[in-house]
Design a protein around this motif. Sequence first.
Motif, PDB file in Angstrom:
ATOM      1  N   VAL A 243      -2.427  34.698 -20.462  1.00 36.28           N
ATOM      2  CA  VAL A 243      -3.613  34.167 -19.795  1.00 36.28           C
ATOM      3  C   VAL A 243      -4.653  35.258 -19.578  1.00 36.28           C
ATOM      4  CG1 VAL A 243      -2.389  32.342 -18.568  1.00 36.28           C
ATOM      5  CG2 VAL A 243      -2.703  34.565 -17.469  1.00 36.28           C
ATOM      6  N   CYS A 244      -4.319  36.484 -19.905  1.00 41.92           N
ATOM      7  CA  CYS A 244      -5.208  37.606 -19.588  1.00 41.92           C
ATOM      8  C   CYS A 244      -6.251  37.824 -20.670  1.00 41.92           C
ATOM      9  CB  CYS A 244      -4.381  38.878 -19.415  1.00 41.92           C
ATOM     10  SG  CYS A 244      -5.404  40.340 -19.187  1.00 41.92           S
ATOM     11  N   PRO A 245      -7.523  37.783 -20.302  1.00 40.79           N
ATOM     12  CA  PRO A 245      -8.580  37.974 -21.289  1.00 40.79           C
ATOM     13  C   PRO A 245      -8.711  39.425 -21.760  1.00 40.79           C
ATOM     14  CG  PRO A 245      -9.468  37.167 -19.203  1.00 40.79           C
ATOM     15  CD  PRO A 245      -8.043  37.536 -18.963  1.00 40.79           C
TER      16      PRO A 245
ATOM     17  N   ILE B 168       3.496  49.428 -19.256  1.00 36.40           N
ATOM     18  CA  ILE B 168       2.634  49.649 -20.421  1.00 36.40           C
ATOM     19  C   ILE B 168       1.517  48.604 -20.464  1.00 36.40           C
ATOM     20  CG2 ILE B 168       2.537  49.735 -22.945  1.00 36.40           C
ATOM     21  CD1 ILE B 168       3.861  52.192 -21.763  1.00 36.40           C
ATOM     22  N   ARG B 169       1.823  47.381 -20.119  1.00 33.03           N
ATOM     23  CA  ARG B 169       0.752  46.382 -20.078  1.00 33.03           C
ATOM     24  C   ARG B 169      -0.319  46.802 -19.076  1.00 33.03           C
ATOM     25  NH1 ARG B 169      -1.890  41.537 -19.071  1.00 33.03           N
ATOM     26  NH2 ARG B 169      -1.261  41.041 -16.965  1.00 33.03           N
ATOM     27  N   ASN B 170       0.128  47.315 -17.948  1.00 35.14           N
ATOM     28  CA  ASN B 170      -0.841  47.775 -16.961  1.00 35.14           C
ATOM     29  C   ASN B 170      -1.693  48.911 -17.488  1.00 35.14           C
ATOM     30  OD1 ASN B 170      -1.156  46.957 -13.998  1.00 35.14           O
ATOM     31  ND2 ASN B 170       0.921  46.381 -14.552  1.00 35.14           N
TER      32      ASN B 170
ATOM     33  N   ARG C 251      -9.661  48.033 -17.682  1.00 36.69           N
ATOM     34  CA  ARG C 251     -10.083  46.838 -18.394  1.00 36.69           C
ATOM     35  C   ARG C 251      -9.697  45.581 -17.619  1.00 36.69           C
ATOM     36  NH1 ARG C 251      -7.292  45.985 -22.573  1.00 36.69           N
ATOM     37  NH2 ARG C 251      -8.926  44.943 -23.729  1.00 36.69           N
ATOM     38  N   CYS C 252      -8.872  45.767 -16.597  1.00 36.50           N
ATOM     39  CA  CYS C 252      -8.448  44.632 -15.778  1.00 36.50           C
ATOM     40  C   CYS C 252      -9.552  44.333 -14.778  1.00 36.50           C
ATOM     41  CB  CYS C 252      -7.158  44.986 -15.050  1.00 36.50           C
ATOM     42  SG  CYS C 252      -6.738  43.862 -13.709  1.00 36.50           S
ATOM     43  N   VAL C 253      -9.900  43.053 -14.644  1.00 40.06           N
ATOM     44  CA  VAL C 253     -10.955  42.687 -13.712  1.00 40.06           C
ATOM     45  C   VAL C 253     -10.390  42.134 -12.395  1.00 40.06           C
ATOM     46  CG1 VAL C 253     -12.579  42.234 -15.577  1.00 40.06           C
ATOM     47  CG2 VAL C 253     -11.200  40.353 -14.669  1.00 40.06           C
ATOM     48  N   GLU C 254      -9.080  42.232 -12.249  1.00 38.27           N
ATOM     49  CA  GLU C 254      -8.394  41.759 -11.046  1.00 38.27           C
ATOM     50  C   GLU C 254      -8.700  40.291 -10.744  1.00 38.27           C
ATOM     51  OE1 GLU C 254      -8.470  44.892  -7.794  1.00 38.27           O
ATOM     52  OE2 GLU C 254      -9.750  45.779  -9.320  1.00 38.27           O
ATOM     53  N   CYS C 255      -8.704  39.488 -11.787  1.00 42.07           N
ATOM     54  CA  CYS C 255      -8.966  38.067 -11.588  1.00 42.07           C
ATOM     55  C   CYS C 255      -7.747  37.352 -11.026  1.00 42.07           C
ATOM     56  CB  CYS C 255      -9.386  37.401 -12.901  1.00 42.07           C
ATOM     57  SG  CYS C 255      -8.107  37.401 -14.177  1.00 42.07           S
ATOM     58  N   GLY C 256      -6.568  37.971 -11.189  1.00 43.57           N
ATOM     59  CA  GLY C 256      -5.360  37.360 -10.642  1.00 43.57           C
ATOM     60  C   GLY C 256      -4.772  36.234 -11.472  1.00 43.57           C
ATOM     61  N   SER C 257      -5.346  35.985 -12.640  1.00 41.95           N
ATOM     62  CA  SER C 257      -4.808  34.903 -13.481  1.00 41.95           C
ATOM     63  C   SER C 257      -3.352  35.148 -13.824  1.00 41.95           C
ATOM     64  CB  SER C 257      -5.587  34.802 -14.798  1.00 41.95           C
ATOM     65  OG  SER C 257      -6.818  34.217 -14.580  1.00 41.95           O
ATOM     66  N   CYS C 258      -3.022  36.409 -14.090  1.00 42.72           N
ATOM     67  CA  CYS C 258      -1.646  36.736 -14.470  1.00 42.72           C
ATOM     68  C   CYS C 258      -0.687  36.380 -13.349  1.00 42.72           C
ATOM     69  CB  CYS C 258      -1.525  38.216 -14.828  1.00 42.72           C
ATOM     70  SG  CYS C 258      -2.294  39.324 -13.640  1.00 42.72           S
ATOM     71  N   GLU C 259      -1.067  36.763 -12.139  1.00 45.83           N
ATOM     72  CA  GLU C 259      -0.174  36.545 -11.010  1.00 45.83           C
ATOM     73  C   GLU C 259       0.020  35.053 -10.740  1.00 45.83           C
ATOM     74  OE1 GLU C 259      -0.036  39.445  -7.648  1.00 45.83           O
ATOM     75  OE2 GLU C 259      -0.749  37.723  -6.525  1.00 45.83           O
TER      76      GLU C 259
ATOM     77  N   LEU D 184       0.393  46.415  -9.092  1.00 50.97           N
ATOM     78  CA  LEU D 184       0.255  47.510 -10.060  1.00 50.97           C
ATOM     79  C   LEU D 184      -1.156  47.574 -10.634  1.00 50.97           C
ATOM     80  CD1 LEU D 184       3.532  47.799 -12.161  1.00 50.97           C
ATOM     81  CD2 LEU D 184       3.063  48.506  -9.848  1.00 50.97           C
ATOM     82  N   ASN D 185      -1.723  46.405 -10.912  1.00 52.65           N
ATOM     83  CA  ASN D 185      -3.094  46.406 -11.420  1.00 52.65           C
ATOM     84  C   ASN D 185      -4.047  47.064 -10.433  1.00 52.65           C
ATOM     85  OD1 ASN D 185      -1.672  43.922 -12.546  1.00 52.65           O
ATOM     86  ND2 ASN D 185      -3.402  44.150 -13.900  1.00 52.65           N
ATOM     87  N   ARG D 186      -3.824  46.745  -9.175  1.00 54.76           N
ATOM     88  CA  ARG D 186      -4.656  47.277  -8.111  1.00 54.76           C
ATOM     89  C   ARG D 186      -4.506  48.790  -8.009  1.00 54.76           C
ATOM     90  NH1 ARG D 186      -5.866  43.050  -4.147  1.00 54.76           N
ATOM     91  NH2 ARG D 186      -7.708  42.266  -5.211  1.00 54.76           N
TER      92      ARG D 186
HETATM   93  S1  SF4 Z   1      -5.872  40.359 -13.144  1.00 52.70           S
HETATM   94 FE1  SF4 Z   1      -4.281  39.986 -14.681  1.00 52.70          FE
HETATM   95  S2  SF4 Z   1      -5.153  38.368 -16.006  1.00 52.70           S
HETATM   96 FE2  SF4 Z   1      -6.890  39.242 -14.820  1.00 52.70          FE
HETATM   97  S3  SF4 Z   1      -7.710  40.849 -16.154  1.00 52.70           S
HETATM   98 FE3  SF4 Z   1      -6.218  41.846 -14.790  1.00 52.70          FE
HETATM   99  S4  SF4 Z   1      -4.296  41.852 -15.958  1.00 52.70           S
HETATM  100 FE4  SF4 Z   1      -5.656  40.367 -16.929  1.00 52.70          FE
END
Ligand code: SF4
Lengths: 323, 139, 341
Positions: A221-223, A255-257, A263-271, A283-285
Motif C-alpha cells: 500500500v506504500c506509494p 531494510i524497508r525502513n 521518502r516516507c511521508v508518514e501517511c500511516g497507510s502501512c500501519e 520505526l518510520n518515525r
Molecule cells: S507511512 Fe508507511 S505507507 Fe506511508 S509512505 Fe511511510 S512507509 Fe509508506
Amino acid sequence: MNIQQELRDAARKLLAEGGVDQIIGWSSGSLPMSSTPLFAATKEEADDLIFDATCGSNLTVYFTKDRRQIARDGKKSGVVVKGCDARSIVLNLKENQIKRDDVVIIGVPCDGIIDRSKVEDKTGGREVLEFSDNGKNISVKGRGFDIDIPRTEVLSDSCISCVHPDAGMSDIFIGEPRGEQKTKDQYLSVEQFEELSAEERWERTKQEYSKCIRCYACRNVCPSCYCNECFVDQNDPQWIGKTLDLSDTIIFHVIRNLHVAGRCVECGSCERACPMDIRLLLLNRKVAKEVAERFGMETGVDPDAKPAMSDFREGEKQDFIMG
Amino acid sequence: MNDWQPKILAILCTWCSYAGADLAGVSRIQYPPNIRVVKVPCSGRVDPLFIMKSLQSGYDGILVSGCHPGDCHYMSGNFVARRRFAVLKPLLEFIGIEPDRVQFSWVSAGEGERFAQVVTKVTEDVKKLGPAKRLVKQV
Amino acid sequence: MIRLEKDGFKNFIEELIAEYAVFAPVMKDGKHMFGNISSVEDIDSSRLNTEMSPKEIFFPHSEVLFEYDEDGIRVADGEKKPIAVWGMRGCDARSLRMLDKVFGGDGERPDNIKFEDPYWERRYGDSLIFSVACNEPLSTCFCNWFDSGPHDSAGADIFVVDIGDAFLMDAVSGKGEEFLKGLSGSGKASEKDKKKAAVIAEEAVSLLGKKTDLGELNDKLKGLFHKPIWDSVSAKCVNCGACSFTCSTCHCFDIQDESRKGRGKRVRIWDACMFPIFTKEASGHNPRSLSKERVRQRVMHKYSYFVDNHGEFLCTGCGRCISVCPVNLDIREVIREVLAS
Ligand code: SF4
Ligand code: SF4
Ligand code: SF4
Ligand code: SF4
C-alpha cells in the motif's frame, strides 16, 4: 456547502472540461467505517466520491508499481490527496514516477484518519455496524453497544502528531485549509521509546515483529515502495528467508525502513493495512526524526528538494564515525 | 569466556581503507586477527543489507571503512554512504542492537597505524559485548 | 444430543487437555487467533471469527519438512497427542474438509491419483473438531451463499450450540460419537433445550445478509477469462497477501531449503498467487505479470478451477478477506459483478 459536494462538483467539472480521464478518490466502502478507492470516469461515478475520516488509503500508490497501468500510460488522472498523500505526489514527481502533466492534484484538508483497530479495541472486538463522526467524537453502534469515543483516542498514529494536514501541492483545493499544525510532540513516541534500555527495546521489537505474517500489505500500500522487484522477492541471490524466522522478519522491516528513509511521508497507510496491527510507524518515525535532525529535511514538503538519501552536504555531522 | 574470540567482518573500500590495511601489513604493525576482510570498490557500494545479512549469519561485529570525506575516488561515494549509515546506525540502536556491534570509520591508504588502532578498538568493543545473539538466525 | 452445563466446562476442557493437544480461540498480543491452550482461562470467545483462520493449526505458515546434515535426513516428530479444536466456527470446519481434498488421502481427484500429505494427515487425520454454532453472525459473513449457515454442522466431529447456561453437543462423525460416549459430567438434552437451540438458530440465520445464488458462477467465470471485466475488478487491488494469508481455504505454498555449511532444513512456507514472484519462471518471464491476471487467478481458483477439480467452491464465506483487505476489495462484490456481466 459541505466539502463532499464541493469535491464532487470539482470532479464533475474536471471530467467534463478539464481533459481528465478519471478521478481517483474514495467512495464509501462495503463495511461500516470503511472507504474504498474509486476510479471515477463519468460524472455519475464522480457523485460517489466522499471524503471523511475513513479515507485513509494513500491513493498515490495507484501511480506506482504495476498499478501504474491504472493511472499512467497516457491517461490524465485527477487524484484526491490529503496532506500526507500530497507529499507522496511531490516525492513521486521528483523521482520521475509521475509526470506533472498527467495529474491534476485535488487537495483536501484532513482532520485525521480513524484507525479501525483502535476502535475495535474500544468495542472489545464487537462488530461496528454504524459509524458517525461529528469532528470531536465518533460514535459507533453495534449489537448491544452504542458508544461515543473522543476522536483523539482512535486517530491513527500517523495523524496524532501530523504537522501538514493540508495538501501542500495542489491544483485545486477543496474546503478550508487547516494550516500547519504546531506540535511539540511530533516525535514523542520515538523519544519515549528511546528512553528504554537496549534490552527492553529489543524485547519490544521482538514482540511486535513476531506477529508479522509476511503478507507485505504494508509494502504494497506504500506509494514510496515501488521497486519493480522488491529485495524480499529477489531469489537470485535470495537475500532473506521467507519463513516467520524473526531475524528475517526484522531485517525485512529494517531494510524497508531504510529504503523509504527520507521518502516516507508518514501517511500511516502501512500501519493501517497491517492485518496483525503491528505498530509499524514507530520505526518510520525514528528514521524521519534522524533525517530531520541530521539533514534538515522532511519528505515531500519542498517540491524542489532532492530526496534526502540521494543528496549530501560535505560538512555534515558524522558523530557516528569512529574518531 | 575469556578465550572467546569474536568474528568481525571488515568491509573496506579498495582505494583507502583496504590500502590502509595493506600498509599496516607491510609495515608489520600488529592488530588483532579477528577481522575477515571484504573488499568493495567504494563505501558507497555498501548496502545496509550487507550489514544486516552479516549480523544474521553470526558475525559478532561489523566494521565498515572508507576514504575520508573529500577523498573518495568517485568523488561523492562516501558522502552518500555516510547519509545511509547516519540513519542505519541509530535505527539499529533503536530496535535494540548494541551500538558497538556495527561501526564505521574513515581510514586512508597512508594510515596503516590508524587502521590497526581502529581494528583493535572494534575488537575490544565487541569482546566486551560478547557473542552476538539478537539478529542471528539459527538454521 | 448431550447437554453440558457451563459449570462443568472447566472440567470438560481439563479432561480434553489430558488426552489431546487442545487448540481454541485465544487473544495473543491483541490478535484473536487459535492457540494451543493449557487451561480453560486461555480461551477467549469475545469475537466471533478469529482474525487468523484455524488452517494454521494443520497447515502452519512455515513448516520444517525435514532437516539434514552429514549424518543424514531427519523428519521432525509430530504432536505426541492428537489435536482437538474447541470453538471452531462452521465455516472453518468446512474449510478443513476442503483442504483435506488437497492434502488428505481421500480427496476425489480428477486424475484419480491418491496422494496423502503426511504432515497434514498426521495432524488432521485423528483430530477432533468441535464446531460452535454462530449465534450472532457478522456483517462480513456470507456462508449462506454456499448453502451453509451459522448453525451448519458440516465438517465438525462434534457440533456445539451455546444456549446460554449450557452447551448442547451433537456427534456428527463416528469419532465424535465415540468421544461423547465417554464424556463425563453431562446429561441428555431436553426437548426444551432443543427448542431453544432451534430458536437461536433461526435468529442467527435471520441476521445474515441476502443470499446470492451461485448456481451460474462457474459457468460464467469460464467465459470470462479473456474479458475486460478483470481490469475493473482488480483496479484497486494492491496485490498483497493479506487476503490469502488470512483465508481459511487458500493453501498455496513454496518449498525452500535453508542451509548453512554442512546442514540445513527444507521448509514449506505459505505463498500467495497475489505475489508477482509466485509465478515467476527461471528465465525471468512471468506469465502473470499483471495485477489483473493475479486477481483473476485468485477468483478463478476459488470459484471455478476448484469446483471442476473437487466439486465445490474453495470458499466458505467466512469473510476474513473482506475485513482484512486494506482497500476494501469485497469478494462478494466481485462475485456479484461476475454474475451480472
Ligand atoms: S507511512 Fe508507511 S505507507 Fe506511508 S509512505 Fe511511510 S512507509 Fe509508506
Ligand atoms: S502488513 Fe503487517 S503482517 Fe503483513 S508484512 Fe507488513 S508488517 Fe507483516
Ligand atoms: S484483494 Fe485486498 S487483501 Fe487481497 S491482495 Fe488485493 S489488496 Fe491485498
Ligand atoms: S475467500 Fe474470503 S470468504 Fe472465502 S474462505 Fe477465503 S477468506 Fe473466507
